[in-house]
Design an enzyme around this catalytic site. Structure first.
Site, PDB file in Angstrom:
ATOM      1  N   GLU A 270     -19.425  -6.044  -5.629  1.00  0.00           N
ATOM      2  CA  GLU A 270     -18.864  -4.789  -5.459  1.00  0.00           C
ATOM      3  C   GLU A 270     -18.326  -4.373  -6.763  1.00  0.00           C
ATOM      4  OE1 GLU A 270     -16.250  -3.586  -1.646  1.00  0.00           O
ATOM      5  OE2 GLU A 270     -14.932  -4.705  -3.081  1.00  0.00           O
ATOM      6  N   GLY A 272     -17.168  -2.573 -10.215  1.00  0.00           N
ATOM      7  CA  GLY A 272     -16.692  -1.213 -10.596  1.00  0.00           C
ATOM      8  C   GLY A 272     -17.143  -1.142 -12.278  1.00  0.00           C
ATOM      9  N   ARG A 273     -16.230  -1.981 -12.880  1.00  0.00           N
ATOM     10  CA  ARG A 273     -16.264  -1.822 -14.400  1.00  0.00           C
ATOM     11  C   ARG A 273     -17.737  -2.360 -14.838  1.00  0.00           C
ATOM     12  NH1 ARG A 273     -12.225  -3.256 -17.307  1.00  0.00           N
ATOM     13  NH2 ARG A 273     -11.077  -4.097 -15.490  1.00  0.00           N
ATOM     14  N   ARG A 309      -5.883   2.289 -20.801  1.00  0.00           N
ATOM     15  CA  ARG A 309      -5.897   1.011 -20.762  1.00  0.00           C
ATOM     16  C   ARG A 309      -5.217   0.314 -21.769  1.00  0.00           C
ATOM     17  NH1 ARG A 309     -10.341  -1.515 -21.172  1.00  0.00           N
ATOM     18  NH2 ARG A 309      -9.571  -2.956 -19.861  1.00  0.00           N
ATOM     19  N   TYR A 313      -2.514  -2.085 -20.338  1.00  0.00           N
ATOM     20  CA  TYR A 313      -2.744  -3.464 -20.671  1.00  0.00           C
ATOM     21  C   TYR A 313      -3.007  -4.186 -22.127  1.00  0.00           C
ATOM     22  CZ  TYR A 313      -4.948  -1.842 -16.206  1.00  0.00           C
ATOM     23  OH  TYR A 313      -5.268  -1.126 -14.912  1.00  0.00           O
ATOM     24  N   CYS A 342       3.840  13.217 -27.344  1.00  0.00           N
ATOM     25  CA  CYS A 342       5.439  12.729 -27.853  1.00  0.00           C
ATOM     26  C   CYS A 342       5.834  11.373 -27.022  1.00  0.00           C
ATOM     27  CB  CYS A 342       6.417  14.060 -27.469  1.00  0.00           C
ATOM     28  SG  CYS A 342       6.243  15.389 -28.701  1.00  0.00           S
TER      29      CYS A 342
HETATM   30  C1  LIG Z   1     -11.161  -2.378  -7.982  1.00  0.00           C
HETATM   31  C2  LIG Z   1     -11.978  -3.107  -7.169  1.00  0.00           C
HETATM   32  C3  LIG Z   1     -13.160  -3.773  -7.589  1.00  0.00           C
HETATM   33  C4  LIG Z   1     -13.875  -3.462  -8.578  1.00  0.00           C
HETATM   34  O1  LIG Z   1     -13.425  -4.189  -9.680  1.00  0.00           O
HETATM   35  P1  LIG Z   1     -13.901  -4.322 -11.298  1.00  0.00           P
HETATM   36  O2  LIG Z   1     -13.261  -5.262 -11.896  1.00  0.00           O
HETATM   37  O3  LIG Z   1     -13.868  -2.951 -11.799  1.00  0.00           O
HETATM   38  O4  LIG Z   1     -15.531  -4.799 -10.896  1.00  0.00           O
HETATM   39  C5  LIG Z   1     -14.145  -3.965  -6.351  1.00  0.00           C
HETATM   40  N1  LIG Z   1     -13.234  -3.967  -5.147  1.00  0.00           N
HETATM   41  C6  LIG Z   1     -12.236  -3.640  -4.745  1.00  0.00           C
HETATM   42  C7  LIG Z   1     -11.821  -3.683  -3.482  1.00  0.00           C
HETATM   43  C8  LIG Z   1     -11.382  -3.131  -5.704  1.00  0.00           C
HETATM   44  O5  LIG Z   1     -10.056  -2.648  -5.494  1.00  0.00           O
END
Ligand SMILES: *Cc1c(COP(=O)(O)O)cnc(C)c1O
Length: 421
Positions: A270, A272-273, A309, A313, A342
């Site tokens: 799953e 994202g990044r 970001r 972080y 600002c």
């Molecule tokens: C944010 C998230 C991801 C993805 O995380 P990445 O570090 O971007 O791969 C996958 N699953 C769930 C449930 C998330 O909340």
């Protein structure tokens, strides 16, 4: 797959398209996404049975539609993200579920939506099991387990362990089985996501935790998801995580479960990044070059309202200059890069804790462009209207064409919904 990453500090094109042309056509600041990079990263993961895109990393409809067209499923963490998945062409129901709602809570709105549209739910709290069961008994659910450990490149991205609010604590699985039975819900799968920017060692512990949880639940489990968290190389010389090794560990765990249960168990990942980060570039224009004692500042028209970001972080992003005059033979110097807000924290070159850092970049003047790289994940989606700055434009590059996929927000759109009493 351990290619070492290199980043240049001069850039004239993105995916073969001239950066100056992009800025002229779409203005600045603008996020640009290279479809081919997203698809390459998606292809890296083809060994897994299913890739489920965690759209929260970059949920522009065009990006969600792109991964959908290329076979990815999608994860939604809010009602809004369920609506986005459907707007991008996903069907609500199917096997495996095309859209999954993963959260630790139902808002009233998200509960209504998943019930009405029959969206699969991945429960991160026992309350969710009860709330869904009361409204929609008889369904299949999955459980997001907090395995008792986590990992993240920052405390704020660590999503496992006792300090994390995420997932159902690993010793409460028996309780979940009881609650599910009471509502005639079937626990059909398990999910663990421990954090973003994780390393192979921590990722491999995920497989062990899933296996243990699945053995507790038993043969109703037909799928496991190892979550996201795959890191990408943000710095010069960083290498890619060994995906073959990771897959081998996950696959072995899945095969042992299939053997034990006497039926196949599908394996999901799953990210994202991993899919979005490297594909994204934030193009900004340098609007001032000023010296404060020994520090030379490049001040650009993008701020943490566009890319949060660094301030959140202390995240590091590679940066490059796209010279307005096309001359790439420039000296380099140490600079600090900041935005227009600002707010003293509006600095792109900062470390965790807010300490200002320097970056070696080519000499530049007002009118040159600054490209912030690896900005596709957790970039535009964290955008805000702070300082009444409009949301940036977003552009998708596909097959040599630049498509505007979100136009820059106008002032009237920004104040829509507000009124004077
Ligand atoms: C944010 C998230 C991801 C993805 O995380 P990445 O570090 O971007 O791969 C996958 N699953 C769930 C449930 C998330 O909340």
């Amino acid at each position: 797959m351990s290619d070492t990453s290199t980043f240049n500090t001069m850039r004239t094109e993105i995916a073969g398209i001239d950066v100056l042309d992009l800025a002229r056509r779409f203005g600045t600041p603008t996020f640009v996404y290279d479809a081919a990079t997203i698809l390459r990263r998606l292809a890296d993961l083809k060994a897994f049975d299913h890739v489920r895109y965690a759209q929260k990393a970059c949920s522009n409809l065009a990006v969600v539609d792109l991964v959908r067209r290329h076979g990815a499923l999608v994860d939604s963490v809010s009602a809004g993200e369920v609506h986005r998945a459907l707007a991008a062409g996903y069907t609500p129901e199917g096997t495996p579920p095309p859209v999954v709602y993963t959260a630790d809570v139902f808002t009233r709105e998200s509960l209504d939506l998943v019930v009405e549209k029959n969206i699969h739910v991945n429960c991160g709290s026992i309350d969710m099991i009860d709330q869904l069961g009361a409204r929609a008994p008889g369904r299949q659910i999955t459980l997001r387990i907090n395995p008792g450990f986590g990992h993240g490149h920052s405390q704020k991205t660590n999503t496992g362990g006792a300090q994390s609010k995420h997932g159902i604590w690993h010793d409460q699985i028996d309780q979940c089985i009881g609650r599910a039975e009471a509502h005639d819900l079937t626990i059909a799968g398990l999910h663990v996501h421990i954090g973003s920017g994780t390393d192979l060692e921590h990722l491999s512990q995920v497989c062990g935790a899933l296996e243990k949880a699945a053995l507790t639940v038993g043969p109703s489990v037909t799928s496991i998801s190892v979550g996201g968290g795959l890191p990408i190389p943000y710095r010069q010389g960083e290498t890619r995580v060994d995906l073959d090794a990771y897959y081998a560990l996950c696959d072995a765990a899945r095969k042992r479960l299939a053997q034990q249960f006497g039926h196949p168990v599908t394996l999901e990942i799953e990210p994202g990044r991993y899919l979005a980060a490297e594909a994204g570039y934030l193009i900004a224009e340098i609007r001032a070059v000023k010296r404060q004692a020994d520090n030379l500042f490049y001040l650009v028209d993008a701020g943490f309202n566009n890319l949060a970001r660094p301030i959140l972080y202390g995240a590091y992003h590679p940066m490059s200059i796209a010279p307005a005059d096309g001359r790439t033979d420039r000296q380099e110097r140490d600079v600090v890069v900041g935005g227009p807000l600002c707010e003293s924290g509006d600095i792109f070159t900062q470390e965790e804790g807010g300490f200002v850092a320097h970056r070696r970049l080519p000499e530049a003047t007002v009118g040159d462009l600054l490209v912030i790289e690896c900005a596709g994940a957790y970039g535009a989606v964290m955008g805000s209207n702070y300082n009444s700055q409009p949301m940036a434009a977003e552009v998708l590059l596909e097959d040599g064409q630049a498509h505007l996929v979100r136009r820059r927000q106008t002032f009237n759109e920004m104040i829509q919904g507000e009124s004077i009493v």
